[in-house]
Scaffold this motif. Sequence first.
Motif, PDB file in Angstrom:
ATOM      1  N   LEU A  45       0.825  -1.207   0.000  1.00 33.71           N
ATOM      2  CA  LEU A  45       0.000   0.000   0.000  1.00 33.71           C
ATOM      3  C   LEU A  45       0.861   1.260   0.000  1.00 33.71           C
ATOM      4  N   ALA A  46       1.953   1.248   0.730  1.00 33.11           N
ATOM      5  CA  ALA A  46       2.847   2.410   0.771  1.00 33.11           C
ATOM      6  C   ALA A  46       3.411   2.713  -0.624  1.00 33.11           C
ATOM      7  N   GLU A  47       3.834   1.684  -1.342  1.00 33.50           N
ATOM      8  CA  GLU A  47       4.361   1.914  -2.693  1.00 33.50           C
ATOM      9  C   GLU A  47       3.251   2.324  -3.660  1.00 33.50           C
ATOM     10  N   CYS A  48       2.064   1.769  -3.475  1.00 38.95           N
ATOM     11  CA  CYS A  48       0.935   2.177  -4.322  1.00 38.95           C
ATOM     12  C   CYS A  48       0.585   3.643  -4.091  1.00 38.95           C
ATOM     13  N   ARG A  49       0.606   4.065  -2.853  1.00 40.52           N
ATOM     14  CA  ARG A  49       0.347   5.487  -2.542  1.00 40.52           C
ATOM     15  C   ARG A  49       1.397   6.387  -3.185  1.00 40.52           C
ATOM     16  N   ALA A  50       2.651   5.939  -3.159  1.00 39.12           N
ATOM     17  CA  ALA A  50       3.719   6.723  -3.785  1.00 39.12           C
ATOM     18  C   ALA A  50       3.503   6.817  -5.299  1.00 39.12           C
ATOM     19  N   LEU A  51       3.051   5.732  -5.918  1.00 41.18           N
ATOM     20  CA  LEU A  51       2.753   5.763  -7.354  1.00 41.18           C
ATOM     21  C   LEU A  51       1.614   6.733  -7.656  1.00 41.18           C
ATOM     22  N   ARG A  52       0.599   6.737  -6.801  1.00 42.24           N
ATOM     23  CA  ARG A  52      -0.522   7.660  -6.990  1.00 42.24           C
ATOM     24  C   ARG A  52      -0.069   9.104  -6.822  1.00 42.24           C
ATOM     25  N   ALA A  53       0.871   9.331  -5.922  1.00 40.23           N
ATOM     26  CA  ALA A  53       1.366  10.692  -5.666  1.00 40.23           C
ATOM     27  C   ALA A  53       2.304  11.179  -6.763  1.00 40.23           C
ATOM     28  N   SER A  54       2.817  10.263  -7.578  1.00 44.93           N
ATOM     29  CA  SER A  54       3.767  10.669  -8.618  1.00 44.93           C
ATOM     30  C   SER A  54       3.191  10.422 -10.011  1.00 44.93           C
ATOM     31  N   ARG A  55       3.389   9.242 -10.548  1.00 40.34           N
ATOM     32  CA  ARG A  55       3.052   8.957 -11.950  1.00 40.34           C
ATOM     33  C   ARG A  55       1.565   8.752 -12.231  1.00 40.34           C
ATOM     34  N   TYR A  56       0.801   8.285 -11.254  1.00 40.00           N
ATOM     35  CA  TYR A  56      -0.586   7.897 -11.518  1.00 40.00           C
ATOM     36  C   TYR A  56      -1.570   8.648 -10.625  1.00 40.00           C
ATOM     37  N   GLY A  57      -1.507   9.965 -10.674  1.00 41.17           N
ATOM     38  CA  GLY A  57      -2.383  10.807  -9.859  1.00 41.17           C
ATOM     39  C   GLY A  57      -3.856  10.554 -10.102  1.00 41.17           C
ATOM     40  N   LYS A  58      -4.201  10.196 -11.327  1.00 44.09           N
ATOM     41  CA  LYS A  58      -5.606   9.916 -11.658  1.00 44.09           C
ATOM     42  C   LYS A  58      -5.903   8.426 -11.612  1.00 44.09           C
ATOM     43  N   GLY A  59      -4.949   7.629 -11.162  1.00 42.58           N
ATOM     44  CA  GLY A  59      -5.134   6.183 -11.109  1.00 42.58           C
ATOM     45  C   GLY A  59      -4.457   5.495 -12.280  1.00 42.58           C
ATOM     46  N   LEU A  60      -4.306   4.183 -12.164  1.00 38.84           N
ATOM     47  CA  LEU A  60      -3.688   3.385 -13.220  1.00 38.84           C
ATOM     48  C   LEU A  60      -4.733   3.118 -14.297  1.00 38.84           C
ATOM     49  N   PRO A  61      -4.446   3.473 -15.545  1.00 36.94           N
ATOM     50  CA  PRO A  61      -5.427   3.241 -16.614  1.00 36.94           C
ATOM     51  C   PRO A  61      -5.681   1.757 -16.871  1.00 36.94           C
ATOM     52  N   THR A  62      -6.877   1.438 -17.284  1.00 35.52           N
ATOM     53  CA  THR A  62      -7.258   0.067 -17.632  1.00 35.52           C
ATOM     54  C   THR A  62      -6.302  -0.486 -18.693  1.00 35.52           C
ATOM     55  N   GLY A  63      -5.834  -1.702 -18.461  1.00 41.24           N
ATOM     56  CA  GLY A  63      -4.937  -2.376 -19.402  1.00 41.24           C
ATOM     57  C   GLY A  63      -3.464  -2.142 -19.131  1.00 41.24           C
ATOM     58  N   GLN A  64      -3.133  -1.139 -18.330  1.00 40.49           N
ATOM     59  CA  GLN A  64      -1.740  -0.852 -18.024  1.00 40.49           C
ATOM     60  C   GLN A  64      -1.270  -1.679 -16.833  1.00 40.49           C
ATOM     61  N   ALA A  65       0.033  -1.697 -16.562  1.00 45.86           N
ATOM     62  CA  ALA A  65       0.592  -2.472 -15.462  1.00 45.86           C
ATOM     63  C   ALA A  65       1.762  -1.729 -14.843  1.00 45.86           C
ATOM     64  N   VAL A  66       1.920  -1.904 -13.536  1.00 45.43           N
ATOM     65  CA  VAL A  66       3.004  -1.277 -12.791  1.00 45.43           C
ATOM     66  C   VAL A  66       3.374  -2.201 -11.625  1.00 45.43           C
ATOM     67  N   ALA A  67       4.633  -2.181 -11.221  1.00 43.03           N
ATOM     68  CA  ALA A  67       5.103  -3.097 -10.170  1.00 43.03           C
ATOM     69  C   ALA A  67       5.385  -2.379  -8.859  1.00 43.03           C
ATOM     70  N   THR A  68       5.182  -3.148  -7.776  1.00 46.36           N
ATOM     71  CA  THR A  68       5.591  -2.717  -6.438  1.00 46.36           C
ATOM     72  C   THR A  68       6.272  -3.902  -5.760  1.00 46.36           C
ATOM     73  N   THR A  69       6.724  -3.685  -4.557  1.00 42.58           N
ATOM     74  CA  THR A  69       7.214  -4.781  -3.736  1.00 42.58           C
ATOM     75  C   THR A  69       6.071  -5.765  -3.504  1.00 42.58           C
ATOM     76  N   ALA A  70       6.401  -6.971  -3.072  1.00 46.30           N
ATOM     77  CA  ALA A  70       5.375  -7.952  -2.714  1.00 46.30           C
ATOM     78  C   ALA A  70       5.161  -8.019  -1.207  1.00 46.30           C
ATOM     79  N   GLY A  71       5.881  -7.172  -0.462  1.00 48.07           N
ATOM     80  CA  GLY A  71       5.687  -7.149   0.987  1.00 48.07           C
ATOM     81  C   GLY A  71       5.892  -8.516   1.604  1.00 48.07           C
ATOM     82  N   ASN A  72       4.870  -9.008   2.309  1.00 46.77           N
ATOM     83  CA  ASN A  72       4.949 -10.286   3.018  1.00 46.77           C
ATOM     84  C   ASN A  72       4.565 -11.496   2.169  1.00 46.77           C
ATOM     85  N   LEU A  73       4.284 -11.290   0.909  1.00 45.44           N
ATOM     86  CA  LEU A  73       3.914 -12.404   0.026  1.00 45.44           C
ATOM     87  C   LEU A  73       5.162 -13.214  -0.347  1.00 45.44           C
TER      88      LEU A  73
END
Length: 171
Positions: A45-73
């Motif tokens: 969630l922390a990395e997703c929030r950072a993505l929203r604050a930088s590259r994806y202010g309006k959200g990730l567009p349908t069909g696109q993809a972006v990576a974050t850490t997997a945390g505890n997975l």
Amino acid sequence: MEINLVEGDITAQQVDAIVNAANSSLLGGGGVDGAIHRKGGPAILAECRALRASRYGKGLPTGQAVATTAGNLPARWVIHTVGPVFSSREDRSALLRACYANSLRVADELGAATVAFPLISAGVYGWPVEDAVRQALTVLRAATPTHVTEARLVLFGTGPYAVAARIAEAG
């Protein structure tokens, strides 16, 4: 690339990258998205929030993809992609195929060799399971990434798994 069908929980897959059927907010939700955020913990969630604050202010567009850490997975990365909502009046299958293709592209950029995919858009977004499987297999069978050696299509429940197995066997 080897394609394997697995019945089970995507959050338990020991792979390099797990694909998340995310919503455009990237901030968690229900289904696969909620399960990944719950089991992966706050680092995702922390990395997703950072993505929203930088590259994806309006959200990730349908069909696109972006990576974050997997945390505890039990994976190194989570690749978030936003599937289309099914419509019987509009053909959105190209957007669904783009989810798989762009997730593979991101996996390749990361150097991921093994990737686990959910059946994108087949849950709350209402995509019919049979067609969702066909769309996924079409992209995975045609893909030629340099690093991904195994793609797993992880199906939740015996019904979707049986449908996927029948379609995969039919070719």
